[in-house]
Design a protein around this motif. Structure first.
Motif, PDB file in Angstrom:
ATOM      1  N   GLU A 295      36.775 -21.145 -31.305  1.00 35.15           N
ATOM      2  CA  GLU A 295      36.358 -22.765 -33.112  1.00 35.15           C
ATOM      3  C   GLU A 295      34.791 -22.290 -32.382  1.00 35.15           C
ATOM      4  N   ALA A 296      34.080 -22.144 -31.169  1.00 35.20           N
ATOM      5  CA  ALA A 296      32.481 -22.499 -31.311  1.00 35.20           C
ATOM      6  C   ALA A 296      31.821 -21.222 -31.681  1.00 35.20           C
ATOM      7  N   VAL A 297      32.418 -19.996 -32.579  1.00 40.15           N
ATOM      8  CA  VAL A 297      31.805 -19.278 -33.049  1.00 40.15           C
ATOM      9  C   VAL A 297      32.627 -18.913 -34.635  1.00 40.15           C
ATOM     10  N   GLY A 316      45.392 -15.055 -24.273  1.00 36.99           N
ATOM     11  CA  GLY A 316      45.069 -15.682 -25.117  1.00 36.99           C
ATOM     12  C   GLY A 316      43.670 -15.445 -25.692  1.00 36.99           C
ATOM     13  N   LYS A 317      42.506 -15.129 -25.457  1.00 39.71           N
ATOM     14  CA  LYS A 317      41.415 -14.748 -25.563  1.00 39.71           C
ATOM     15  C   LYS A 317      40.542 -13.873 -27.048  1.00 39.71           C
ATOM     16  N   ALA A 318      40.547 -14.498 -27.960  1.00 38.26           N
ATOM     17  CA  ALA A 318      39.763 -14.028 -28.880  1.00 38.26           C
ATOM     18  C   ALA A 318      39.708 -12.855 -28.717  1.00 38.26           C
ATOM     19  N   ARG A 319      39.915 -11.542 -29.442  1.00 41.95           N
ATOM     20  CA  ARG A 319      39.463 -10.610 -29.299  1.00 41.95           C
ATOM     21  C   ARG A 319      38.290 -10.287 -30.600  1.00 41.95           C
ATOM     22  N   MET A 351      22.970 -17.605 -27.655  1.00 41.83           N
ATOM     23  CA  MET A 351      23.084 -17.691 -29.028  1.00 41.83           C
ATOM     24  C   MET A 351      24.038 -18.220 -29.019  1.00 41.83           C
ATOM     25  N   TYR A 352      24.793 -17.647 -28.462  1.00 39.72           N
ATOM     26  CA  TYR A 352      26.469 -18.610 -28.561  1.00 39.72           C
ATOM     27  C   TYR A 352      27.210 -18.839 -27.517  1.00 39.72           C
TER      28      TYR A 352
END
Length: 373
Positions: A295-297, A316-319, A351-352
């Motif tokens: 949700e941060a990016v 569960g991390k987004a790839r 940057m993120y």
């Protein structure tokens, strides 16, 4: 001969402009989702206007060289500006950019020596094909390029057919032919046979990368046309016989070093892949960002992968495959070296900062995943 030299300068500058326009987002620093990563931290402090100005000045210089191909001061000025522009972001260090920079360098140092210029350009072309073939002699090429792209995608063969007909190792014929054609390009006085072979291989590559593959890496289209034009128009009618001697004197020693010697070090891991004529060799390193807080990016969500075939991102991390971001946003592929990945990670975290990402690197045979510290 001056007309021939001017023609090659014009061809080089024209297609150089086209490749830059195809990847125009890579030459700007603002408005990009993919981080700008210079090789030296000092350059990171330069404002975005410097990137934009150097890009437009480089286009202007190349355009003027098409009109005035014999102006040495234009060639020198353009070379300086383009080198500076490339130093602002490593992702700009692409094989065609590297090749065209050296072509321009050769035009400058051999501007009054047509025979030396002829031999130096031919030496670069020969080395590209020689090393390109050598770097393909591996299992990664056979699996990712020969089987996946040529046999299955281009020819539509099934895995069962490939196995039944024992076609796997037949793929080694192509890189051997490419290497031999590069050698013959340098050795034969009449070059029609190696020219025909190499042009045919470029046509095969364009067919192989058609459709979706071309959309992700569309610069291969003008670059391959450029290579075919250089082969067809510059060497079809012989004017000078190739000589190795110019590469042993003066500034041309740089051509011998960076095209004749350094690419061989890539075989031992001591020279970068994109500077070694190692395109489509099946040895590319890929990096995924495994994002704990997607949700941060929000702007990057369009590039998230639904599949995780190499188990790079767990818990569960987004790839987020960096290959996808780079190819879709800039139509360039990421720079595939560990030293670059480490710098990329640092720039990403600035940057993120809220994404909480880890970075995983993998390559064929995809059995090992390395986390960037």
């Amino acid at each position: 001969m001056k007309d021939t030299q001017s023609l090659l300068i014009r061809i080089t500058c024209l297609f150089w402009i086209i490749t830059k326009l195809f990847s125009y987002k890579a030459w700007f620093a603002d408005g990009r989702l993919y981080p700008v990563v210079p090789p030296f931290e000092l350059l990171d402090a330069l404002p975005p206007i410097v990137h934009s100005a150097s890009f437009f000045l480089s286009l202007l210089g190349l355009l003027l060289l098409i009109i005035f191909p014999r102006k040495t001061w234009l060639m020198v000025g353009s070379l300086i500006i383009i080198v500076f522009s490339c130093l602002l972001d490593v992702v700009r260090w692409q094989p065609w950019e590297y090749q065209c920079l050296f072509f321009l360098f050769i035009f400058i140092i051999n501007r009054n020596k047509p025979a030396a210029q002829y031999s130096a350009i031919l030496f670069v072309m020969g080395c590209i094909y020689i090393y390109s073939g050598i770097h393909k002699l591996n299992s990664g090429y056979l699996f990712t390029v020969w089987e996946s792209l040529i046999l299955r995608r281009l020819l539509g063969l099934s895995l069962a057919t490939i196995r039944d007909w024992n076609l796997h190792y037949v793929g080694l014929i192509l890189p051997v032919v490419e290497t031999m054609a590069g050698i013959l390009l340098l050795m034969l006085k009449k070059k029609k046979i190696p020219l025909a072979i190499l042009i045919a291989m470029h046509i095969l590559l364009l067919f192989m990368l058609g459709g979706a593959g071309m959309d992700k890496n569309r610069i291969v289209l003008p670059w391959n046309i450029f290579m075919m034009l250089v082969l067809a128009f510059y060497y079809y009618r012989e004017i000078h016989v190739f000589s190795f001697r110019p590469m042993l004197r003066g500034p041309n020693l740089a051509i011998l070093l960076f095209w004749g010697i350094m690419p061989s070090l890539h075989l031992a891991g001591y020279w970068d892949k994109k500077l070694s004529a190692s395109m489509y060799s099946g040895t590319m390193k890929y990096m995924d960002a495994c994002i704990k807080n997607p949700e941060a990016v929000p702007k990057l969500k369009q590039y998230f992968a639904k599949r995780n075939p190499y188990k790079t991102c767990t818990d569960g991390k987004a790839r987020l495959p960096l290959y996808t971001v780079s190819s879709r946003e800039m139509h360039l592929l990421p720079y595939p070296e560990y030293w670059y990945f480490r710098k990329f990670k640092k720039k990403w975290e600035k940057m993120y900062p809220g994404a909480d990402a880890t970075f995983k690197v993998y390559q064929y045979p995809y059995k090992e995943v390395v986390e960037i510290e």
